[in-house]
Each structure stands twice: as C-alpha cells, then as structure tokens.
Design a protein around this motif. Structure first.
Motif, PDB file in Angstrom:
ATOM      1  N   TYR A   1      -2.858  11.821   5.888  1.00  0.00           N
ATOM      2  CA  TYR A   1      -4.289  11.554   5.730  1.00  0.00           C
ATOM      3  C   TYR A   1      -4.619  11.362   4.252  1.00  0.00           C
ATOM      4  O   TYR A   1      -5.360  10.454   3.877  1.00  0.00           O
ATOM      5  CB  TYR A   1      -5.122  12.708   6.290  1.00  0.00           C
ATOM      6  CG  TYR A   1      -5.364  12.604   7.769  1.00  0.00           C
ATOM      7  CD1 TYR A   1      -6.060  11.512   8.293  1.00  0.00           C
ATOM      8  CD2 TYR A   1      -4.919  13.578   8.642  1.00  0.00           C
ATOM      9  CE1 TYR A   1      -6.283  11.408   9.652  1.00  0.00           C
ATOM     10  CE2 TYR A   1      -5.129  13.474  10.001  1.00  0.00           C
ATOM     11  CZ  TYR A   1      -5.811  12.399  10.500  1.00  0.00           C
ATOM     12  OH  TYR A   1      -6.032  12.293  11.840  1.00  0.00           O
ATOM     13  N   THR A   2      -4.069  12.262   3.411  1.00  0.00           N
ATOM     14  CA  THR A   2      -4.366  12.156   1.985  1.00  0.00           C
ATOM     15  C   THR A   2      -3.870  10.824   1.438  1.00  0.00           C
ATOM     16  O   THR A   2      -4.556  10.152   0.670  1.00  0.00           O
ATOM     17  CB  THR A   2      -3.691  13.315   1.223  1.00  0.00           C
ATOM     18  OG1 THR A   2      -3.958  14.513   1.906  1.00  0.00           O
ATOM     19  CG2 THR A   2      -4.218  13.395  -0.190  1.00  0.00           C
ATOM     20  N   ARG A   3      -2.660  10.460   1.854  1.00  0.00           N
ATOM     21  CA  ARG A   3      -2.081   9.222   1.348  1.00  0.00           C
ATOM     22  C   ARG A   3      -2.962   8.028   1.724  1.00  0.00           C
ATOM     23  O   ARG A   3      -3.326   7.205   0.872  1.00  0.00           O
ATOM     24  CB  ARG A   3      -0.679   9.037   1.931  1.00  0.00           C
ATOM     25  CG  ARG A   3       0.059   7.798   1.438  1.00  0.00           C
ATOM     26  CD  ARG A   3       1.470   7.778   2.004  1.00  0.00           C
ATOM     27  NE  ARG A   3       2.205   6.581   1.610  1.00  0.00           N
ATOM     28  CZ  ARG A   3       2.151   5.442   2.262  1.00  0.00           C
ATOM     29  NH1 ARG A   3       1.373   5.321   3.331  1.00  0.00           N
ATOM     30  NH2 ARG A   3       2.842   4.401   1.852  1.00  0.00           N
ATOM     31  N   ALA A   4      -3.345   7.983   2.975  1.00  0.00           N
ATOM     32  CA  ALA A   4      -4.158   6.853   3.432  1.00  0.00           C
ATOM     33  C   ALA A   4      -5.505   6.836   2.714  1.00  0.00           C
ATOM     34  O   ALA A   4      -5.956   5.785   2.222  1.00  0.00           O
ATOM     35  CB  ALA A   4      -4.371   6.961   4.938  1.00  0.00           C
ATOM     36  N   SER A   5      -6.114   8.007   2.629  1.00  0.00           N
ATOM     37  CA  SER A   5      -7.427   8.105   1.999  1.00  0.00           C
ATOM     38  C   SER A   5      -7.337   7.727   0.519  1.00  0.00           C
ATOM     39  O   SER A   5      -8.183   7.019  -0.018  1.00  0.00           O
ATOM     40  CB  SER A   5      -7.934   9.533   2.184  1.00  0.00           C
ATOM     41  OG  SER A   5      -9.051   9.761   1.399  1.00  0.00           O
ATOM     42  N   MET A   6      -6.293   8.193  -0.113  1.00  0.00           N
ATOM     43  CA  MET A   6      -6.076   7.922  -1.540  1.00  0.00           C
ATOM     44  C   MET A   6      -5.851   6.428  -1.768  1.00  0.00           C
ATOM     45  O   MET A   6      -6.437   5.829  -2.687  1.00  0.00           O
ATOM     46  CB  MET A   6      -4.854   8.727  -1.986  1.00  0.00           C
ATOM     47  CG  MET A   6      -4.677   8.810  -3.466  1.00  0.00           C
ATOM     48  SD  MET A   6      -5.871   9.939  -4.177  1.00  0.00           S
ATOM     49  CE  MET A   6      -5.505   9.684  -5.903  1.00  0.00           C
ATOM     50  N   LEU A   7      -5.024   5.824  -0.927  1.00  0.00           N
ATOM     51  CA  LEU A   7      -4.740   4.403  -1.080  1.00  0.00           C
ATOM     52  C   LEU A   7      -6.018   3.589  -0.927  1.00  0.00           C
ATOM     53  O   LEU A   7      -6.266   2.633  -1.665  1.00  0.00           O
ATOM     54  CB  LEU A   7      -3.703   3.948  -0.042  1.00  0.00           C
ATOM     55  CG  LEU A   7      -2.256   4.316  -0.354  1.00  0.00           C
ATOM     56  CD1 LEU A   7      -1.349   3.910   0.788  1.00  0.00           C
ATOM     57  CD2 LEU A   7      -1.816   3.658  -1.648  1.00  0.00           C
ATOM     58  N   GLU A   8      -6.821   4.003   0.051  1.00  0.00           N
ATOM     59  CA  GLU A   8      -8.064   3.272   0.275  1.00  0.00           C
ATOM     60  C   GLU A   8      -8.967   3.354  -0.953  1.00  0.00           C
ATOM     61  O   GLU A   8      -9.500   2.343  -1.415  1.00  0.00           O
ATOM     62  CB  GLU A   8      -8.773   3.860   1.496  1.00  0.00           C
ATOM     63  CG  GLU A   8      -9.840   2.955   2.061  1.00  0.00           C
ATOM     64  CD  GLU A   8     -10.701   3.689   3.072  1.00  0.00           C
ATOM     65  OE1 GLU A   8     -10.196   4.628   3.711  1.00  0.00           O
ATOM     66  OE2 GLU A   8     -11.875   3.334   3.194  1.00  0.00           O
ATOM     67  N   THR A   9      -9.071   4.561  -1.506  1.00  0.00           N
ATOM     68  CA  THR A   9      -9.924   4.741  -2.676  1.00  0.00           C
ATOM     69  C   THR A   9      -9.406   3.945  -3.877  1.00  0.00           C
ATOM     70  O   THR A   9     -10.170   3.340  -4.613  1.00  0.00           O
ATOM     71  CB  THR A   9      -9.979   6.230  -3.059  1.00  0.00           C
ATOM     72  OG1 THR A   9      -9.899   7.005  -1.887  1.00  0.00           O
ATOM     73  CG2 THR A   9     -11.252   6.551  -3.794  1.00  0.00           C
TER      74      THR A   9
END
Lengths: 602, 507
Positions: free
Chosen positions: B393-401
C-alpha cells in the motif's frame, strides 16, 4: 427411566472387579496392555497388571513434569456439578481428591487402599462396609471421617420438593442427581468415626463406583455459618431449610468462575497426593506434593497441567514444553510422534469407546426382515475397516465381536466363544445375495447410513461398506450430517446408524440401549429375553450370574442382529522417554490416572 | 462536525445491533451444543444435558435467548448490571473476555507496530527505487510471506526456531564450513538488496561474506551464544549511527544544530549507561517509566538549547526519538547480558506454546527474557505475514504521490531530493495508509485466530473459536461486541485523522 438407566455399562468390568486378584491365571492378561512402544526406545519394565503398580518405598523427587490433554480451562474444585463435570477438570481434581475406588487400565475397578477399603458384607439385605484409613486427613490436618462420607451421600440424596412433573428436585447440584439416594438409606456410622455401612434397598451391581467421598464437611459447614454437628443432625432429619446454606456453598462456593484465581487454600482442601499451587489463566495449573498426604509419597514434587490445544501437543512434547500428552488418535499424530525418535515413547491401545452399526427397527426394510439384516452383516467388511483405518494407529487393533465386553478384557474370549460363532468374520457376498433372495425384497435395496458429520473416519467406513455391500445388492448412501443426533436419529431417516458409545465402566449401562423402550434404544429394538436378562443382570451381585446374563444378551443381540459392533476406538499416548511409570489406559481417567507415580529417571 | 459524529455514531449503533442479531442467529444455528453427550453412556448424561439445556435456554426459541443476552448487555451501557452471560461451563464471560483481551494485546501489539514500521519503510524505499533489483527481491519476499499458510509456517517456525535452536544452543557450535555457507548466502542477498554496479556488488558481497564469517567464528570461539553481551562499544556505535541517520533523513546533515543536538543526547545516554547501572540491576516498571520520562525531558532540553530559533522543533523531536532509542539500547544491553543466567534457569529457552513458562522464577531481566522468548515466534510470524500489505500500500501510494504535479514543482524549485521525498511526497502518501493502519488496529483486538491457536495463547480469537466450536453464543457475542466497537471507534478516528492530515477535508 433416569433412575433405571443410571446403572449402566460394561458388565464385564464389574465381573472382574468382584472376582479376581489382578493378573490372575488367565493367559490373555499379559496382552491386555497392547502397548506398541517404539521398538528402539528403552523398554520400560512391563507391568502386567491393570492396577497401580506397587513401587515400594518412594521418596519424592524435587522435579517438575508437565502434561496436557487439551486446551480446556480448569473449572473449579467441585468437579461434580453438571457444569464442571468433565475429563479436563478431573484430570486435575483426581490428583487432589481421593475416592474409595479407581479404574485400572482395562476398566477393572480397584479399591484405593490409600483411602481405605470397600467391602460387601451382606448380600441380603445388601450392605457395603467402608473403612477410612486411620491416618487419612484433609490438607488442613482435619481427619477424614464418616462425616465427610455422610455429606457426600447427602449431596446425592436430599430433595428440595418436587417440580411440576412430580419429580424430585435435588437440593445439591450434583451431576448424578438423586440416584444414590434412591437406592440407599443414609450411611450408618459414628460421627468422627472411621467406618460406616451403606445399605442398598435392592441389589445393585455397580455399588463399587458409588461416590461416598467428595469434599470436607467441616469446610462446607463453616462457610455456611454452622457446624459439622448441626449439618449431620440436619442430614439425618432431612431438614432442607437447615441444609440450604450448605447446599448453596456446595453449588457455588467451590467453583472458580474467574480463571486464574485459585480458591482459598483453606476451602479447597486436598485428600490426595497433591495440593493446588498456582493457576495461570489460559496457560497452566500447578500441583505440589501434599505435605499432609499419608499414603505412598508422590514420586515427583510438582505436576504442571498445561492447557495446550491438541494440534500443538506433539511439537511441544518434542521441545520439552510438555512431557506427557494424550493427543488425538490419528495416523498423522502417530507418524509425527514416531518421527521425533527415541527421546519420545509412543503408546497406542484401544479405549472403552466403541464403534457400531445399528439397524433401524422402527421403519425401513431392515425393521421386519432378519434375512436382510443378516445379508447386510455378511457384506460389511469389518476386518478391512479395522485394517485400513485403525491398524495404522494401533497395529494390534482387532474387530470387536461383542457389545458388553472389550477385546482387551479378561472375559472377552469367554463371552464371545459362547455367544458368537464367527459367522460374520469374513465378507460373504454370495451368502448376502442368497439372504436377500430369501427375504423376498426386490433389489437394489436402499440403505441410508447416518452418522454425525463431519467425521472423516466414518465417511471412509461408509465408503468401504458401500464398495462391498453394493455388490451384494444393496444401494448404500452416505447420509452423514451435522444434525444426525438432533434430527436424523429421532426422525428415523436412516436404515443404519453409525456411531460410538463411550463406556462409563458400569455394569448395567446397556439397559437403556437394548431393553424395550430404553432411552438410548434409538432403533426401537425389542426382545423379551433381552429385557429379562438385563433386569437379572442389573439386580444380581453374583459375578458368575452376571457373566451368564451377558452371554444371553450377546447371543440374542447377535441372533436378532440389533446391530454390528466394529471396533474399539484407538487411543494414543506419548511421553518423554526419561519419565518412568507412564501407563496408558482404556478408561476416561486418562494417562494421568497414576500421575503420582511418574518420575524422571536421573 | 459534532452533528456528523453523532449521526455516524447513531448509524453505527444500529448496524451493531443488527449485526449482533445476525451473529447470534448464525452462532446458535451452527450446530448442537449437546452433540458430545449423545454418544455418552455416562449415567450422569441426562442431568448434564438438562443442565446445559437450562443454562443455554436451549428449550427456548433463539429470539428469546437473544433477548436474554441483549438485556444483560444493555446493563453495560445503561442502568442495571452488566452481564455478558456465561459460557457453556458456567464461567462468567466477562472474566474470560478480560483475560483474552490482555493476552491478545500482548501478543499482537508488538507485531502490529513492527509490521507498520518495517512495512512503511520498505514500501517507501521500494517506491523510490522502483523496478530495481531491491524492488523485485522485496516484492517477491513480501508476496511469499503474504501467501504463507499460517498454520504450516508456524509448524516450520516451531521446528527450526524452537526445537532445532534449543538443541543447538545446548552446545552452540558453528563449523568453518557452516560459517562460510552462511556468509556467502547473506552476501548474495545483501548485494541483491543494495544493488549498484557489478563492481560495487562484488565489494558488498565480499565484505559481507568476510565479516559474517569472521563474526560467526569469533562468537563461537568465545562462547558468545550462551553468554552474550553488547557492551558500551556496540551500544555507542549503534546509538551514534541512529542519531546521524535520523538527522540525515529528517533534517539533513547540513543542519548542524540538529546533528549536535542528537549527538549530545547520545553522549548523555552514554554517561547514563554507567550512572543508572545500579538502578537497573533489579528495577521495576515504575523505575523504568521514570527513567523514560527523564530521558525524554533531557533530550527535549538538548534539542531546545541546540536548536536555536530556526530548527528548535526538529531538534527537539529528533533528540527525543534518539533518546528513546538510546534508552532501548541500554535495556537491550541488560537483557542480552541476562541471557546466560536465563539459560541456567531454562535450558530450552524457546517454547512452542504458552505466553509464559509455568512457575518461572527469575530476576526482572530473566522474566523479561522468558516473556520475550515466548513472544518471539508468534511475533515473527505475525509480522512477516502482515508486512506485505503495508509495504504494498505504501509503495503504491508513494508512487502515486511522486508522480503528482506538486512533487515536480518541488523538484523544479531546486529542493533537495531528501526534502522532496520526506516533506512533500511522504506526508501526502501517508493519508491513505492512515485508513489501513486504523483498520488494522481495530482488527488487532480481534486477535489472530490461527496464530493464537497454534502457539497456545488464550486470546480473543481463541475465545471466538472455542465458543463457535461448542455452539456457545455468549463468548462469540462478547467477541463480536468488542471487535465491532473497535471497528466503529477506529473508523471514526481514521476519519478525524484524515481531517488533520488533509486540510482540504476540513473545509
């Protein structure tokens, strides 16, 4: 009904209890402990008897042994209420509470000589004399006397009026109700004395396991704000109001509704080799040697009973977290234990629970047709079932050919040789087809076999039966479901019921199973000869006559084909090989039955 | 806002009520509590059946039983006596619930915190280095752990982490061959994680292999495994590394005020290592909490005086964190030192079942070790299986940001990569993760059914499972109440936290 049915079970047990000294001259005795110890393991000295071995002089070793049967929490000092009466509770309580008798490894009843003696002194009228050891004391130093026995009797005899149906309401919440009181008059003895007699109104063969010693009267009296003398007087006068506070304490004061909080030491007195020491909720309960114990000292000072779930036990044993376990008897468990190696010893053997196929006599094709029942018995592959499903756990398992005696008991051969000629030993498809033809019922005949599902072993049994019996002209269907006892059995939606009876060690327990209209006679079987034999059996004290009645019953049940016995359930026990005197047992007393003898070799 | 919260609470209450009705019906319909007694030939059978029937009101329709339970529970929120009912053996469910909740919190809290910390860290690093060797290796491992069947993994953990380890620790020997193999394996893993050019990978691998081999051989030869110690040297090195690392990430090494502040904290901690020594010989929880409070005050003071006007807040915060890490290191030093004595009391240190050793009598540190070793295997298992969701989740959220316009703007302003990631990207990436963390804390009180069972902890999951097995509604409903309430409260907190993290929602 309840009263009549309260006397139940394996007749043979009583027979052996009344007749023989342990390990008599019967050549089969040696085989009665069918231990299949890991051959590579150090063989513990095989003790041939089924009672507790006399270990001579024992000095208590300062050591700790952990054992477990399951995850169930200890429920309290009074394990004799319906709420707390369970194997998991008595595995602890039996260490701190002595009874007059105990079950040997094959179900034989022995007198517990530490507490005293039980002796039948007169048959007509039937009088039993109890003696309490002179030096027997509760763990607070108070002598164990007739007072405590009278109290125990009162908890099973005093009624508090009647309910709407006219049945007596027990004043004490005792698990067996008022059965003992209905059979006996109050025990006679001197207050504070060490002997007393108990008179039965009718001959009662199961008298050896009547509970005449439970808890200390002086504690109950004190907690109820009265004295032992007043309570004794109230019992003799059957003064319900005077006894009510005592009953209140008996019913609640000795329970432990908050896990982890041991009852006060002054209340939960021990009459056994151990005393309660500590209790960690959900984890373990610890027993220490009882300093006031007058009998043979316990071999190990500290026993820890851990509440460990069955699936965790084998690895806990391998890691030394547990030293003695009695896990679920499955092929997987056995192979896991064997894989640990020599450090652990495996014992397998039969238990007093036995599997059977019962016909439905209320309706369906089997109800009226003996040839059809015979045909079905001919095609059921009993030997195959044992070989495939039981022998991998207990290699010495055999097909059971009786209902009231077990293959590991001394009189089994006697009873079977007189009641059963081996006619259903081999699967006989041709014979079954002939019997079906004789019955005149057009095939294929639908046979629904019901059992309580999920139960993998029973599913496999039904599959094996189907393979064999479909060839003979039956059409077997598996109707196992989780509402089997609830609905299938009472509604009669089955032709054959597959389940087990868990033996209780009583002589006359089969009365309600096999006699006409019996409470557990689910199939509706009826035979006047069998009824008469049960009546005779449950009212005679003569071992020879009891044996003869069992033969009569077995013969009739085989001829009528009430049902087909299949096998005794296997049991598995495993322990750290350094521990001595661990012996498995067929009874529900569990491996802990002789826990005070366990000791770790140096 | 108040109106919104009240409305939400009202709806949640109705949902809980409806849920309890459904749950109760499903539980009592799931089987027959008298099942075990039908096959019993015990003379007491009828009395026991009658007693259970009366206690569980089996002769009543289920709705009447539900009403009985509901009126008992109503006493907990309104007037009257709070009564959660009794289980099938007549034990008060209230006391069972208390024990179970404590046990579960002990078991699951550490694992959840660890999983969140490690998972979020791993998620950020994999996002920053998307499609690198490290990313692939970590992705592979997290998915592997995520898909482990818990029961099976627990059995393996017990076999190798407990049984084999205990056999080994009795006489800990590592042969040269074993040391070389371990060194090479770790070298291969570490170079894959760190990545870089072939040259750099070779150096990483070589240094790792030699270091591991040397350390293992040294430890074995001096008997470190049975009598380990950290000593002031290792404590100092790790603490300084933590101080410098924290500063580098959250303030930048260029910010000398912050660096000096954290290093001062470490210095004071090293002095305290000797100063509080006698106090730590046989402490209690109160002393430790007091020491913690003093540590935080001293750290904050260090940050206050070093920080100056511009970076006072940063310096105080990082100093406090450094101080706590320093304190934990000193405790760890003590605990490690107690290992030799602990082995003397318990020759097979790692157990496969239970939350403590029955009748264990050791000093304060040995007792901590006993509880810790019991907690070790279940914590490892729970952490491993829950890292995956956090990191993904963090990875996906971070990439999006990171792909948002404002990040590009920040970069084009010439901000350093550290500032872009820590201040701009990471803070915004945290918002969706808040929801997951809140839900996980709600699930936390529900316990971990399988883990509790296989490791013999009597927690909430166990309460639920045994209740359901016995078709015993009271414990099941108690479990439902607590988990349901936790879910509602945590959901609410997540919504409020959202408002704080994302100013747009407040408007």
């Amino acid at each position: 009904m309840t009263a009549g049915f309260a006397a139940v079970a394996a007749t043979a047990l009583v027979l052996s209890a009344c007749t023989s000294s342990p390990g008599g001259d019967d050549p089969t005795t040696g085989e009665s402990s069918s231990d299949t110890a890991d051959p590579s393991a150090e063989p513990t000295e095989a003790y041939e008897g089924t009672d507790k071995q006399d270990l001579g002089d024992v000095t208590t070793v300062d050591d700790q042994i952990s054992y477990s049967l399951g995850e169930d929490e200890w429920l309290g000092y009074n394990g004799n209420t319906p709420e707390t009466y369970s194997t998991y509770n008595s595995v602890v309580n039996d260490r701190i509470q002595s009874g007059f008798t105990y079950f040997g490894t094959d179900g034989t009843i022995y007198v517990n000589e530490d507490l005293g003696n039980v002796e039948l002194v007169s048959e007509d009228p039937m009088v039993v004399e109890y003696t309490i050891a002179d030096d027997a004391v509760w763990s607070d130093g108070t002598p164990i006397t007739y007072d405590d026995a009278l109290f125990s009797w009162a908890t099973q005899a005093i009624a508090d009026g009647q309910d709407a149906d006219g049945a007596d309401v027990p004043l004490f919440n005792y698990v067996g109700g008022l059965d003992l009181g209905s059979r006996t008059t109050a025990p006679v003895g001197e207050p504070g004395g060490k002997t007393f007699t108990l008179e039965y109104t009718n001959p009662y063969p199961d008298y050896m396991i009547s509970t005449l010693m439970q808890f200390p009267l002086h504690v109950a009296a004190e907690q109820a704000g009265t004295t032992s003398e007043d309570v004794i007087a109230a019992i003799e006068a059957a003064d319900v109001e005077a006894l009510r506070p005592v009953a209140e304490f008996y019913n609640t004061g000795w329970l432990s509704p908050t896990p982890g909080t041991l009852p006060d030491e002054a209340i939960a007195l021990s009459s056994g080799p151990y005393v309660l020491s500590s209790w960690e909720a959900g984890q373990s309960i610890t027993l220490e040697a009882n300093p006031e114990w007058w009998g043979t000292p316990p071999a190990t000072s500290t026993l820890v009973y851990r509440f460990a779930a069955a699936e965790t036990q084998v690895q806990a044993l391998a890691n030394g977290d547990l030293n003695i376990i009695e896990p679920q008897a499955t092929v997987d468990t056995v192979s896991q234990i064997e894989a640990i190696g020599d450090s652990v010893t495996l014992l397998t053997g039969p238990s007093l629970t036995w599997e059977h196929l019962d016909f439905n006599f209320n309706n369906g094709p089997f109800a009226t047709s003996l040839p059809l029942r015979e045909a079905f018995a001919m095609c059921v592959p009993r030997q195959l079932i044992v070989d495939n499903l039981i022998a991998p756990i207990d290699p010495e398992a055999v097909v059971m050919n009786a209902r009231e005696v077990f293959p590991f008991q001394d009189n089994y051969e006697d009873v079977v040789s007189q009641s059963y000629d081996g006619r259903y030993d081999e699967v006989d498809i041709a014979g079954a087809q002939a019997k079906i033809a004789e019955s005149g019922v057009a095939g294929p005949i639908d046979v629904r076999i019901g059992y309580s599902a999920p139960n993998a072993r029973r599913t496999e049994q039904v599959a094996l039966i189907k393979d064999s019996c479909d060839q003979a002209g039956f059409n077997v269907t598996d109707v196992g479901n989780d509402a089997f006892f609830d609905q299938t059995l009472p509604n009669g939606d089955y032709e054959v019921a597959l389940f087990a009876w868990a033996g209780s060690g009583q002589i006359a327990s089969g009365l309600s199973i096999y006699s006409t209209g019996g409470g557990q006679n689910y199939g509706g079987y009826s035979n006047a000869d069998v009824d008469a034999a049960w009546q005779a059996l449950s009212s005679t004290l003569d071992p020879a006559e009891q044996q003869a009645e069992i033969v009569t019953i077995e013969t009739n049940l085989w001829d009528d084909l009430y049902g087909i016995p299949v096998f005794a359930h296997p049991g598995v026990t495993a322990f750290d090989s350094t521990i001595q005197n661990v012996r498995d047992t067929a009874t529900q007393s569990t491996v802990a039955w002789n826990a005070e003898q366990w000791v770790r070799a140096n | 806002m108040i109106k919104f919260i009240l409305k939400r609470l009202g709806i949640s209450f109705l949902v809980l009520l409806g849920g309890s009705l459904l749950m109760f019906y499903l539980t009592v319909s799931s089987g027959d509590p008298l099942q075990d007694y039908y096959e019993s030939n015990d003379p007491n059978r009828d009395q026991i059946i009658a007693s259970i029937t009366q206690r569980l009101m089996l002769d009543q329709p289920w709705i009447a039983r539900y009403w009985d339970w509901l009126t008992g529970v109503a006493g907990c929120i309104g007037p009257g006596v709070c009564d959660l009912g009794q289980n099938i053996n007549g034990v008060e469910v209230g006391s069972l619930l208390g024990n179970a909740a404590v046990s579960t919190l002990r078991l699951v809290t550490l694992a959840t915190v660890l999983a969140i910390l490690v998972g979020i860290t791993v998620g950020i690093v994999t996002a920053i280095r998307q499609y690198s060797g490290f990313d692939y290796v970590v992705t592979f491992l997290t998915f592997l752990f995520f898909s482990l069947p818990v029961f099976w993994a627990a059995v393996l953990l017990k076999e190798f982490g407990a049984i084999r380890y205990n056999d080994w620790i009795a006489d800990p020997q590592i042969s040269s061959v074993q040391a070389i193999v371990i060194g090479v394996v770790l070298a291969v893993i570490l170079q894959a994680v760190l990545g870089g050019s072939w040259r750099r990978r070779l150096v990483t691998a070589g240094v790792t292999a030699v270091f591991v081999f040397a350390a293992l051989t040294y430890f074995t030869s001096v008997g470190w495994w049975r009598a380990p110690a950290l000593g002031i040297g290792i404590v100092a090195v790790v603490a300084i590394a933590a101080a410098v690392g924290l500063t580098a990430i959250f303030a930048g090494l260029g910010n000398r005020r912050v660096l000096y502040s954290t290093l001062t904290t470490v210095g004071v901690g090293l002095v305290a290592y000797y100063a509080v020594g006698p106090l730590l010989a046989e402490p209690n929880l109160l002393i430790l909490l007091l020491l913690l409070a003093i540590t935080i005050v001293v750290s904050l003071a260090s940050g206050y005086f070093w920080g100056g006007y511009s970076s006072r807040r940063t310096a105080m915060g990082l100093s406090a964190v450094t101080g706590v890490i320093m304190g934990l290191l000193i405790l760890l030093d003590r605990i490690v030192y107690a290992w030799a004595g602990f082995l003397g009391l318990k020759s097979r240190p790692i157990s496969t079942i239970g939350s403590n050793t029955p009748n264990f009598r050791g000093d304060y540190w040995e007792t901590i070790l006993d509880n810790g070793t019991q907690l070790l295997l279940p914590t490892v298992l729970l952490t491993l299986i829950s890292i995956a969701s956090y990191s993904r989740y963090t990875r996906a959220s971070m990439l999006e940001t990171m792909n948002q316009d404002f990040v590009r703007t920040a970069r084009s302003k010439g901000l350093s990569e550290r500032v872009v990631i820590v201040k701009h990207a990471f803070r915004n990436a945290l918002i969706p993760i808040t929801t997951i963390v809140a839900f996980d804390f709600a699930a936390l009180i529900g316990g971990a059914v399988i883990t509790e069972t296989v490791f013999g902890w009597k927690g909430m999951g166990e309460l639920f499972r045994t209740g359901l097995d016995a078709v015993d509604p009271a414990p099941v409903m108690a479990f439902f109440l607590v988990t349901g309430l936790a879910a509602i409260v945590m959901n609410m907190l997540a919504d409020i936290a959202y408002a704080f993290l994302d100013p747009r929602i407040r408007r």
